[in-house]
Motif scaffolding. Structure first.
Motif, PDB file in Angstrom:
ATOM      1  N   UNK A 154       0.832  -1.203   0.000  1.00 28.97           N
ATOM      2  CA  UNK A 154       0.000   0.000   0.000  1.00 28.97           C
ATOM      3  C   UNK A 154       0.861   1.245   0.000  1.00 28.97           C
ATOM      4  N   UNK A 155       0.184   2.387   0.127  1.00 25.89           N
ATOM      5  CA  UNK A 155       0.933   3.627   0.031  1.00 25.89           C
ATOM      6  C   UNK A 155       0.399   4.673   0.994  1.00 25.89           C
ATOM      7  N   UNK A 156       1.290   5.362   1.696  1.00 24.48           N
ATOM      8  CA  UNK A 156       0.842   6.437   2.578  1.00 24.48           C
ATOM      9  C   UNK A 156       0.467   7.700   1.811  1.00 24.48           C
ATOM     10  N   UNK A 157       0.770   7.763   0.513  1.00 20.53           N
ATOM     11  CA  UNK A 157       0.315   8.945  -0.220  1.00 20.53           C
ATOM     12  C   UNK A 157      -0.865   8.643  -1.138  1.00 20.53           C
ATOM     13  N   UNK A 158      -1.390   7.405  -1.040  1.00 20.06           N
ATOM     14  CA  UNK A 158      -2.606   7.086  -1.786  1.00 20.06           C
ATOM     15  C   UNK A 158      -3.801   7.218  -0.859  1.00 20.06           C
TER      16      UNK A 158
ATOM     17  N   UNK B  93      -0.620   8.455   5.855  1.00 19.52           N
ATOM     18  CA  UNK B  93       0.109   7.430   6.596  1.00 19.52           C
ATOM     19  C   UNK B  93      -0.815   6.746   7.588  1.00 19.52           C
ATOM     20  N   UNK B  94      -1.587   7.548   8.303  1.00 25.08           N
ATOM     21  CA  UNK B  94      -2.427   6.976   9.332  1.00 25.08           C
ATOM     22  C   UNK B  94      -3.507   6.078   8.720  1.00 25.08           C
ATOM     23  N   UNK B  95      -4.087   6.533   7.610  1.00 26.03           N
ATOM     24  CA  UNK B  95      -5.094   5.727   6.937  1.00 26.03           C
ATOM     25  C   UNK B  95      -4.526   4.387   6.501  1.00 26.03           C
ATOM     26  N   UNK B  96      -3.326   4.423   5.957  1.00 31.09           N
ATOM     27  CA  UNK B  96      -2.688   3.181   5.510  1.00 31.09           C
ATOM     28  C   UNK B  96      -2.448   2.254   6.687  1.00 31.09           C
ATOM     29  N   UNK B  97      -1.941   2.837   7.769  1.00 31.12           N
ATOM     30  CA  UNK B  97      -1.625   1.995   8.922  1.00 31.12           C
ATOM     31  C   UNK B  97      -2.886   1.376   9.511  1.00 31.12           C
TER      32      UNK B  97
END
Lengths: 179, 317, 905
Positions: free
Chosen positions: C314-318, C535-539
């Motif tokens: 995944x990606x923290x900027x997506x 970042x938080x969404x990805x995590x």
């Protein structure tokens, strides 16, 4: 009773006679194209872009014509010369939409866009009614001979330093303590 | 072969002339209207624009002849044919000259009234079959208008019939030897004139097709040749009403003998045609209710009084 | 609440505010210049004159400045009064005396507060026939244009730049009608928030240089509410598009997040959207040969992916949607975090703290309200700049407190500043070098991460009343610990700031310990900054054990046939060698990205995805606030949102959001963000184009004179046209602000409940994370020192311009970027014989530029990686040596830090 007769009969007869008499009146019609009508200088016909007295493009791409246009048929993009002069990178009028209302000319702060007495603009292909800047730009001032926007504006361009515009004082020396 | 009533040549000539005249009227009307409106009118096609009619016809013949999918096809096609037919049939009883005519009928006046009644069906069918609200409104108005004005059209004619003692149009013309009927029957003439305009729904009584209110009324959905038939039918009606006025009130073909009788007939009819066009140029369209109340409350009593007085005078002499 | 009468009508107002603010809150039109909702009143411009009456019987009245008069109960004023109106007209006439005839060639024209106010006050003819004062302009860097002639000396620029944003290089110079606002000499404006001058200046003195390069009037921009993707703060923005390209970004008010201001990264770092480098169409790569992938090929590829045995990164900027769609495609157990392992661990730790009810994760507004702050290790100015601006405001709370004690209203800006002098709320910074907040900090202590954590742990102990002996602190450190703990303890609203940019868990744990020690009845503010926009969404979507390293070692072991990489450059996330080895082993590497990266270069298939302004998406910011960003314009490339590639193109964004809200834990309220047409009058859509949008029938007439139908937007409540419910009627989706007579951004007051309040019917975002644990305990310190005689302890430096991957590819940002550098203490530099600006090698391989900084503690080095270095290639200590290889093109001349050792060294 008399009023009824007057309203329904006499007045109609008077009207009929009035109209009938017109058969002896010369027609107002001008038989264009056999006969060319006189076009007044302020006739609102084909739109041109003019140049200032120094021969530079007058249009500064301020977009006011485009926003004034009730049919939204003007589109342009601002560009900037090396010296800070604004100009339109492209300037497009879709004459198949233009209603020759002249709002663009009224909105133009630099007298660049002007309407001319030419109205013979028919084309067989509608695409040919889309005119670009090359088609619109003429080599003259049009109706307004003297106006040069950059002589009045405060913006510095080549050949006109700060303080050299109309009614401007020399630039302030910030470090001076003199009043 | 000589011209005589009912001969093939005569019939052919009358049919041809009537239709050509009706078609030419399109041009005549536009030119005349423009003169009265200080314009020039169509003057580009041919000399004086005479061939404008040809151009119009080419256009109308080559136009797509479209029947709307929602229309009732049979009556939609039938309607314009009816009006052409009934008006052309009416011409059969008109005496154009001493020996020019299609048939010799003893009930000529009644025949014309009958045909005019049939004409109402054309307009009604056209409007109903179109399945269009404007067409329906137009045909409703047309039906009411034609039914109303037929009444005193007939009554206004009765004075003439009474004076001449015959329904035969030729006899009526011959009865005007001494005095054209528009003098004793002036009121009848005026009423007939007005009713004639209403019957052929020409301006100012074009209420069934009033463009400003209901598009084009009963022929809104028509195009191409079918529209052309309605269009020409209107001019045929104009010619018919003018011819009738000539025959009934202005002595038909009669006139000083330096011109042949048929020319006199044509001249007199022409004047009335021009007058109808002048009416169109000058007088605005009344409202629908005004038209109706004018007919029933003013023209009907007037025509009845006219008939009463005429009858009284005939009886007293 | 006080009752005042304005022009015969009674209003209920807040007596703690001034009349101008309250008039605006009531929706009345009153001209002003020097007042700014965020900066209070100074009464400089005399524009907001109104007439005030003593009582009902007073018919004469006195003219007062509304901005300098408190809205006391029973006040009777008149805006419409002829004398007041006349005064305003005369004042603006004199302000306009030297204003040039520039509007057609001014970037501010059409959204100019001066134009609006001139019209509003009624002045329309220049009677003064003497000469206009002119000024020379200055070069102010790649962001801002200077056109000093247009100045009306309202002083807003210096009040913002110096007083509010803490800048030092913009000042008011000369005097009387010669007053000049500029730098002491030409040069780049140093403040990271200089872009706000564009919006703060009421006229066209400071304008947006990037915007001017392809200028479009405000009314011609197609705009929609968006969210900045430059960092994790999630500032609300309004990007504007014209002729298919993005033109500018301006601030969009959100009372909880960014308020009125953006940082320069957010404002100027969007150019990558228009980049010619953008990937335009799906590409297949085999043996170095590129070939376009047709639709069938794409379908084949995606069908192949679905067949299983694929893993995904995944990606923290997506966006959440793209990450979630990818997770759905491969299954949650095959979905790996697209961040470095170090960071992943810290992020997960921070998520745990988010859930802990002992802590409150403050919004940016909360941060500005703190009255004692300790920053632990995070270089806020460079990793989450907008928070740094908020922190700068927090130190003024002492001033507000003093003002309240002395009965001075808070909006009396000059008086409050005069009273406070250098009295500030305490701000302590633990850092590895000087920071940009040092000027307002009580003390900035530098050291390695261990040193910083040690002090923070000691503070926690001190607050909790425990001994600090275990840390072996020096005497000065001990007294610092005392000071910090005293300041935090005595504060009403203390705040701890830390973050995961460093990838250093001990810093977070230490900060959490301090916050936990401070906990009283209310939870302590603990600001946990993450590096990237989502970042938080990805995590939140990723399992703790699904580290990137695990994925890469699986690949290297040959267990993986297919690898999907979502909007991510793995060479920024893991060691170069590891990524090389992993990518080489995988049969099919599919990368979805906007721009070519080192990773796309190694891919077998590349699918182009849309940029932030080209799709509707939700992002989760540092505080767990999910925000919706609308699509602004349609992409000119063959790109699609990643979720659309990954879901056969059948789903729409709303369906994905709904599924995500239903299925993914923590995302329960995500669907609250999505507005529905039924909530608007008559179900009308919200237009993206203004009601004055021009040129619609000519814009693309050169291609075809037959205008196409306006594109339909089925997925959103916004439409790609001028038609629909204008935003001034319904503020709930506020792209561009505009109100009758208010063409400038100052029209925002018409959309706020009250000045500085929430937007009417607005949406400040949804806080996703639910606090569900309260049994947290103190973390035990686990400190280790990595440095040795040969090796320097490494810590990271960041830069506002350059550390963010995408904004660093924007032309204007690139003009401000520096090359990778190694910050050394003067002592170490001398020992190693390295001079300022020389190239150096790190561990004998990577090259960077030496940057000798006074504040770096001896034995430490700080590394800024820029575009050249991969931070994951280095251990916790590195050997630095002189190098002969040439450095990059940019050098470090653009570096703006306060502790740079002078050349004379």
């Amino acid at each position: 009773m008399f009023k009824l007769v007057k309203d329904t009969l006499i007045s109609q007869v008077v009207t009929l006679w009035g109209v009938f008499k017109k058969i002896f009146v010369k027609a107002d019609t001008v038989e264009y194209p056999d006969q060319q009508p006189y076009m007044f200088p302020r006739w609102r016909g084909r739109i041109i872009l003019s140049r200032d007295p120094d021969g530079e493009e007058r249009c500064v791409a301020c977009n006011l014509c485009a926003v004034a246009c009730p049919v939204d048929c003007i589109a342009l993009q601002k560009g900037e010369m090396e010296d800070g002069r604004w100009y339109p990178e492209f300037f497009r009028i879709n004459f198949s939409r233009c209603i020759m209302c002249g709002f663009c000319e009224e909105a133009c702060p630099t007298n660049a866009i002007q309407l001319t007495p030419d109205f013979e603009m028919a084309e067989y292909v509608r695409q040919d009614m889309v005119w670009e800047k090359e088609d619109l730009l003429i080599d003259g001032c049009g109706k307004y001979h003297d106006y040069n926007f950059y002589r009045v504006a405060g913006k510095q361009i080549a050949g006109k330093d700060k303080g050299e515009a109309l009614n401007e004082a020399k630039p302030v020396d910030v470090r001076s303590l003199m009043p | 072969m000589t011209l005589e009533v009912g001969s093939g040549l005569t019939i052919g000539l009358i049919l041809g002339t009537v239709i050509v005249v009706a078609a030419m009227l399109i041009w005549v009307e536009r030119r005349l209207l423009s003169f009265w409106q200080e314009r020039l009118g169509p003057n580009r096609v041919g000399p004086f624009g005479l061939l404008q009619v040809v151009a119009d016809m080419i256009k109308i013949f080559t136009k797509e002849d479209w029947v709307p999918p929602f229309a009732d096809r049979f009556s939609f096609v039938l309607a314009p044919a009816i009006i052409m037919t009934v008006i052309l049939l009416s011409f059969a009883v008109i005496p154009f000259g001493p020996n020019v005519g299609v048939v010799e009928s003893n009930i000529g006046v009644l025949f014309i009234l009958a045909m005019a009644s049939l004409g109402a069906y054309s307009v009604m069918l056209g409007g109903l079959s179109s399945d269009n609200k404007y067409a329906l409104l137009g045909s409703l108005r047309a039906a009411a208008q034609m039914v109303s004005y037929e009444v005193f059209m007939g009554i206004s004619l009765l004075g003439v019939v009474a004076l001449s003692g015959s329904f035969n149009l030729r006899t009526i013309v011959e009865a005007q030897e001494g005095m054209w009927f528009f003098i004793p029957q002036f009121i009848g003439f005026v009423i007939f004139l007005i009713a004639g305009v209403a019957e052929s729904h020409r301006l100012p009584f074009d209420i069934p097709e009033a463009e400003q209110e209901i598009c084009a009324g009963y022929h809104t959905e028509y195009s191409g040749m079918k529209f052309g038939m309605f269009f020409v039918g209107e001019y045929l009606g104009l010619v018919l009403v003018s011819s009738l006025i000539t025959v009934l009130f202005f002595g038909g073909w009669m006139g000083p003998s330096f011109l042949p009788p048929i020319v006199w007939f044509a001249l007199k009819s022409g004047v009335f045609i021009a007058f109808f066009i002048l009416l169109r140029a000058a007088i605005p369209r009344p409202r629908y209710d005004q038209l109706m109340s004018y007919g029933w409350l003013f023209l009907l009593p007037l025509s009845l009084i006219n008939l009463l007085v005429t009858g009284a005078i005939i009886l007293s002499t | 609440m006080a009752k005042i009468v304005i022009d015969g009508k009674e209003y209920e107002v807040d007596p703690n505010n001034n009349l101008l603010q309250e008039c605006l809150s009531q929706g009345l039109d009153l001209p002003y210049f020097c007042w700014h909702p965020c900066m209070g009143s100074v009464g400089a411009c005399r524009q907001c004159a109104v007439k005030q009456y003593r009582d009902e019987n007073d018919e004469t009245g006195t003219i007062v400045m509304a901005c300098m008069t408190p809205a006391t109960d029973g006040a009777i004023i008149s805006i419409e009064d002829e004398q007041a109106h006349d005064m305003r007209e005369r004042v603006i006439e004199s302000l306009m005396i030297s204003h040039p005839h520039d509007c057609p060639v001014c970037e501010e024209g059409g959204e100019c507060h001066l134009q609006d106010m001139t019209l509003m006050s009624g002045h329309n003819y220049r009677r003064y026939d003497k000469k206009k004062v002119t000024h020379r302009n200055q070069y102010l860097g790649p962001f801002i244009n200077h056109e000093m002639n247009r100045c009306i000396t309202c002083y807003r620029c210096v009040r913002y730049y110096d007083d509010y944003a803490g800048g030092t290089d913009l000042s008011a110079q000369a005097s009387h009608h010669h007053t000049y606002f500029g730098r002491h000499e030409e040069g780049v404006l140093e403040s990271e928030f200089s872009g706000n001058l564009v919006e703060v200046c009421p006229t066209g003195v400071f304008t947006d240089k990037l915007f001017s390069d392809h200028y479009t009037r405000k009314w011609d921009l197609q705009a929609a509410p968006s969210v900045c993707v430059g960092c994790s703060v999630g500032c609300n923005t309004t990007p504007g598009e014209r002729y298919g390209t993005l033109r500018r970004i301006v601030n969009r008010y959100n009372s909880e997040v960014n308020g009125y201001f953006l940082c320069d990264r957010g404002r100027f770092g969007w150019d990558h959207v228009n980049s010619e480098e953008r990937i335009n169409s799906p590409v297949a790569v085999s043996n170095g040969e590129f070939s376009d992938l047709n639709d069938e090929g794409v379908q084949q590829l995606l069908a192949d992916l679905k067949s299983g045995d694929a893993i995904a990164i995944g990606s923290p900027r997506a966006s959440n949607e793209s990450n979630y769609a990818l997770r759905c495609l491969v299954g949650v157990e095959n979905f790996y975090a697209g961040v470095s392992d170090r960071e992943h661990e810290v992020n997960k730790l921070m998520l745990q703290l988010h859930r802990d009810s002992a802590f409150n994760i403050p919004s940016v507004r909360d941060i500005a309200n703190a009255d004692a702050v300790l920053i632990v290790g995070e270089d806020v100015t460079n990793t989450a700049p907008r928070i740094a601006l908020a922190l700068r405001q927090s130190i003024r709370n002492k001033a507000s407190e003093l003002a309240a004690e002395n009965n001075i209203p808070g909006w009396q800006d000059a008086a409050v500043r005069e009273l406070a002098q250098h009295n500030r709320s305490p701000l302590f910074i633990l850092s590895n070098a000087a920071t940009r907040l040092d000027d307002v900090a009580v003390e900035t202590t530098t050291g390695s991460y261990s040193d910083q954590a040690r002090i923070a742990y000691a503070v926690a102990n001190a607050i909790a009343g425990q001994s600090n002996d275990e840390f072996g602190l020096s005497e000065s450190q001990q007294s610092l610990v005392e000071d910090i703990s005293q300041a935090l303890k005595s504060a009403k609203r203390p705040l701890l700031v830390t973050g995961s940019s460093n990838g250093e868990g001990e810093l977070i744990k230490a900060a959490a310990n301090v916050a936990r020690a401070l906990k009283s009845d209310t939870p302590t503010d603990l600001c946990l900054i993450v590096p990237e926009v989502n970042t938080l969404g990805l995590e939140m979507l990723t399992h703790t054990e699904n580290k990137l390293g695990v994925a890469l070692s699986k690949c290297t072991a040959g267990e993986v046939k297919k690898l999907v990489v979502l909007e991510n450059d793995l060479y920024r996330r893991a060691a170069t060698a590891d990524v090389d080895a992993a990518l080489a082993k995988v049969e099919n590497v599919i990368v979805l990205d906007q721009m070519p990266t080192a990773t796309t270069a190694k891919a077998n298939h590349v699918l182009p995805v849309t940029a932030f302004s080209e799709h509707e998406a939700t992002y989760v910011n540092y505080e767990g606030r999910a925000q919706l960003s609308f699509q602004v314009h349609r992409t000119q490339t063959g790109a699609m949102p990643a979720w659309r590639w990954l879901s056969d193109g059948k789903d729409d964004v709303n369906a994905i959001i709904n599924r995500c809200a239903e299925e993914a834990s923590d995302f329960d309220h995500l669907d609250d963000l999505v507005p529905h047409l039924s909530q608007f009058a008559a179900g009308l859509k919200i237009p993206r184009q203004s009601h004055r949008y021009s040129g619609r029938t000519a814009m693309i007439a050169n291609l075809d004179v037959h205008e196409p139908k306006q594109p339909i937007d089925d997925e959103s409540v916004m439409s790609f046209s001028m038609e629909g419910m204008p935003s001034m009627k319904d503020a709930s989706i506020l792209g561009t602000t505009w109100a009758p007579s208010w063409n400038s951004n100052q029209s925002i007051s018409k959309f706020q409940e009250e000045v500085n309040g929430e937007l009417k019917q607005g949406h400040t975002g949804t806080l996703l994370i639910i606090k569900n644990s309260n049994d947290g305990s103190f973390f035990a310190p686990a400190l280790s020192d990595a440095g040795s005689a040969e090796q320097l302890t490494l810590s990271w430096a960041f830069q506002i311009f350059g550390s963010d991957e995408l904004s660093a590819r924007s032309t204007a940002i690139q003009a401000r970027m520096t090359d990778a550098y190694v910050g050394l203490s003067p002592a170490d530099a001398e020992r190693l014989g390295i001079k300022q600006g020389q190239p150096v090698s790190i561990d004998g391989a990577a090259t960077a530029i030496a940057c000798v900084r006074e504040q770096v503690a001896a034995g430490n080095c700080i590394v800024y990686c820029g575009e050249q270095l991969n931070p994951n290639d280095f251990g916790s200590a590195v050997a630095i040596a002189k190098s002969d290889s040439s450095a990059g093109e940019r050098g470090i001349t653009g570096l703006i830090v306060s502790d740079l050792l002078e050349e004379s060294y």
